[in-house]
Structures are given as structure tokens and as C-alpha cells.
Design a protein around this motif. Structure first.
Motif, PDB file in Angstrom:
ATOM      1  N   ILE A 168       0.844  -1.211   0.000  1.00 13.56           N
ATOM      2  CA  ILE A 168       0.000   0.000   0.000  1.00 13.56           C
ATOM      3  C   ILE A 168       0.879   1.261   0.000  1.00 13.56           C
ATOM      4  N   ASN A 171       3.254   1.764  -3.133  1.00 14.43           N
ATOM      5  CA  ASN A 171       2.551   2.102  -4.365  1.00 14.43           C
ATOM      6  C   ASN A 171       2.279   3.606  -4.523  1.00 14.43           C
ATOM      7  N   ASP A 176       1.068  11.234  -7.685  1.00 20.21           N
ATOM      8  CA  ASP A 176      -0.064  11.435  -6.755  1.00 20.21           C
ATOM      9  C   ASP A 176       0.231  12.596  -5.802  1.00 20.21           C
ATOM     10  N   GLU A 229      -1.912   4.920   5.132  1.00 19.59           N
ATOM     11  CA  GLU A 229      -3.197   4.240   4.922  1.00 19.59           C
ATOM     12  C   GLU A 229      -4.341   5.173   5.339  1.00 19.59           C
ATOM     13  N   SER A 249      -3.331   9.848  -1.829  1.00 21.27           N
ATOM     14  CA  SER A 249      -3.930   9.032  -2.886  1.00 21.27           C
ATOM     15  C   SER A 249      -5.131   8.288  -2.303  1.00 21.27           C
ATOM     16  N   ASP A 250      -6.216   8.238  -3.071  1.00 22.70           N
ATOM     17  CA  ASP A 250      -7.420   7.547  -2.579  1.00 22.70           C
ATOM     18  C   ASP A 250      -7.234   6.037  -2.535  1.00 22.70           C
ATOM     19  N   SER A 251      -6.190   5.536  -3.206  1.00 25.47           N
ATOM     20  CA  SER A 251      -6.041   4.075  -3.241  1.00 25.47           C
ATOM     21  C   SER A 251      -5.199   3.523  -2.091  1.00 25.47           C
ATOM     22  N   GLU A 253      -5.523   2.067   0.701  1.00 25.83           N
ATOM     23  CA  GLU A 253      -6.362   1.351   1.666  1.00 25.83           C
ATOM     24  C   GLU A 253      -5.811  -0.061   1.874  1.00 25.83           C
ATOM     25  N   SER A 255      -6.618  -3.584   2.864  1.00 28.12           N
ATOM     26  CA  SER A 255      -7.833  -4.394   3.045  1.00 28.12           C
ATOM     27  C   SER A 255      -7.732  -5.247   4.315  1.00 28.12           C
TER      28      SER A 255
END
Ligand code: 13P
Ligand code: SF4
Length: 298
Positions: A168, A171, A176, A229, A249-251, A253, A255
Motif C-alpha cells: 500500500i 505504491n 499522486d 493508509e 492518494s485515494d487508493s 487502503e 484491506s
């Protein structure tokens, strides 16, 4: 459900610990929210008989390493950390064999078996201090190459890296961050040391998750871009209602950090299942590395 859980916690003499990335409804009912270091300090000090750990597997394992007499529950046993699985006892043994003798500093995001082969643990909050506490000139740092490269900028020691990383954080791209900076030119960019060196180079500050919360509270600045995160947004906003926070960045996350639900917490406390337990032969070695970090942190 929240009232039922708090009642069950009391009945069982249990404490609920939650990592800063956990969903808001879990953070709201926890006894303590924090970063990996704060949670492990609390797990070592609590006199509760049961620790319900809302985080990922290595965090519950660390609590069990420190408090073998307590029952440690991870409400969803599938919550793991991909980075922790990037090094095993077998691969680490081979690496140690291939190098001259040197201390092994292991990020707390690792399995108990790997900790048992290590000299000391560290977290994102204390990595630089732990590295510089050694007199040896060379150190093997596992499993996060980004954390090790960050530490290398703060020491004159030679750090041997391991090719592990957090998918996470690794990346997050400079594209971004640059686009977030363009949108919010006055914002301070805070990055977690698990981000790659290109990101850390353009960060205004590099901090653990709780370090970010404390920094925002003390800062005169009113807006922040956050490179970690995205679960951190909730405690950041809660502690700083008058300040603005933007995700780099919205990504971002994880999981695994979202696998535990409120129902899971209730069920594990009701049925006393989902226990995380570390075998004593592994624990007696792992605890030395974790305690070395904690003794040093006091
Ligand atoms: P902190 O110790 O900074 O809370 O980080 C833990 C983690 O897993 C980061 O991805
Ligand atoms: Fe592991 Fe990364 Fe998730 Fe943290 S954010 S638990 S390091 S995968």
C-alpha cells in the motif's frame, strides 16, 4: 452492539486495543487507539486478562509474546500483513548465514518466528533510535526495504536491506503527491517511512501514524496531505476538528486492516475464539527482541 461489546469486555476483564487504521466504529469503542509501538507498550502493561486486538495478525502475536499469561484475541484471524509474510524463518536463516555476524533489526511487522531470530525489533516510531543504539557498524534490517533506506539516511552505519515492502505504501507515486500538492499548496505533506525513498524525499515530515496525529495537534499549520493508509483520516480529524486533511492518494487502503467488523468483536468475546497464541519455544526468543525495543523506548 457497541453497548453489548463494552458490557462483555467488562464481564471478561478484557481490554480492546485498536490500530489507527481501524474503521471509525471500532476506534470509537476501543480502550486505546494507537500506532504499533503504543499498542505494544499497552499490551505489555495492561492488567486485563484478555486483550482483544483490532489490527492485523503480527500485532496480536506481539501482544501474546509480551503477555503469555493473557488470552489474546484477533476478532478475524484472516487479518494479516503482506509485508510480514515477505520474510520467513527459513529465508532469514539463509540470509544470516550468507553475511558476516551482525545484529538483525526486525520491523515489528513480522511473524513471531522471524522475531525469534532477531536481535531487536523496531517500529516506524523508533527505527532511527533503535539503529543508532547499536555499536556495531553493520546491521541487517528486515523486512521493509523502504524503512531501512529511510533509517540509512539517519545513520552512518551500513544497513543491509531485505527486499520486503508494504504494497500500500510502496505504491504511492510522486505523481499522486505532486497533484495533491498542486491542489493544496499550503498543506504540510506527512509521509509514513514505509513509503518509497522518492516520496520521502519530497515529504515535509516523516512520522509513524500516531506521530502524524501528534504533529498535526501541535502544528500551527491548518492543512495536511497524508501519505499513509487512509484509515488514519478518522483519528486525525477527531484530534484536529479545525484542521483539513487530504489523502495523498485515494487508493491507500489496506484491506487487511478493514477485515474486522463490530460483529466479529462481539462474537469472539462471546465465544472466546479467534485466539492468537505463540509457542513457548518461539516466544522465549522473540520476547528478547521485542523487550530490547521496549526497554530502549522507555
Ligand atoms: P505504525 O506503527 O506507524 O502505526 O504503522 C503500522 C503499519 O502497519 C503501517 O503500515
Ligand atoms: Fe501491513 Fe501495509 Fe497493511 Fe500496514 S498498511 S498492515 S504494513 S500491508
Amino acid at each position: 452492539m457497541k453497548t453489548k461489546i463494552r458490557k462483555l469486555l467488562e464481564k471478561r476483564n478484557a481490554i480492546l486495543l485498536a490500530h489507527n487504521y481501524q474503521p471509525p466504529e471500532i476506534q470509537d469503542i476501543a480502550d486505546l487507539c494507537g500506532d504499533s509501538l503504543e499498542l505494544s507498550i499497552k499490551a505489555a502493561a495492561t492488567d486485563a486478562s484478555i486483550i482483544v486486538f483490532c489490527g492485523v495478525h503480527f500485532m496480536a502475536e506481539t501482544a501474546s509474546i509480551l503477555s503469555p499469561e493473557k488470552t489474546v484475541l484477533l476478532p478475524n484471524l484472516n487479518a494479516g500483513c503482506p509485508m510480514a509474510d515477505m520474510v520467513t524463518a527459513k529465508t532469514l536463516k539463509a540470509k544470516i548465514k550468507s553475511l558476516p555476524s551482525m545484529p538483525v533489526i526486525t520491523y515489528v511487522n513480522s511473524t513471531a518466528e522471524v522475531k525469534a531470530l532477531s536481535t531487536a525489533c523496531c517500529t516506524s516510531a523508533n527505527v532511527v533510535d533503535v539503529v543508532n543504539s547499536f555499536t556495531e557498524k553493520e546491521i541487517l534490517m528486515i523486512p521493509d526495504k523502504n524503512l531501512a533506506m529511510y533509517a540509512a539516511t539517519k545513520t552512518d552505519k551500513k544497513l543491509h536491506l531485505w527486499e520486503g515492502y508494504c504494497p500500500i505504501h510502496d505504491n504511492l507515486s510522486t505523481k499522486d503527491v505532486k497533484s495533491a500538492k498542486k491542489k493544496h499548496p499550503d498543506a504540510v505533506f506527512m509521509a509514513h517511512p514505509e513509503c518509497n525513498p522518492k516520496i520521502l524525499e519530497i515529504a515535509d515530515v516523516i512520522l509513524s501514524t500516531s506521530g502524524m496525529i501528534k504533529y498535526a495537534v501541535q502544528s500551527k499549520n491548518k492543512s495536511f496531505i497524508i501519505g499513509t493508509e487512509n484509515g488514519i483520516m478518522y483519528p486525525l480529524k477527531k484530534a484536529n476538528p479545525d484542521k483539513m486533511f487530504y489523502c495523498a492518494s485515494d487508493s491507500m487502503e489496506c484491506s487487511d486492516m478493514k477485515k474486522i467488523s463490530i460483529d466479529d468483536i462481539f462474537n469472539c468475546l462471546e465465544n472466546m475464539n479467534c485466539e492468537v497464541y505463540v509457542n513457548e519455544d518461539i516466544r522465549i526468543n522473540a520476547v528478547k527482541a521485542v523487550k530490547r525495543m521496549l526497554d530502549f523506548t522507555k
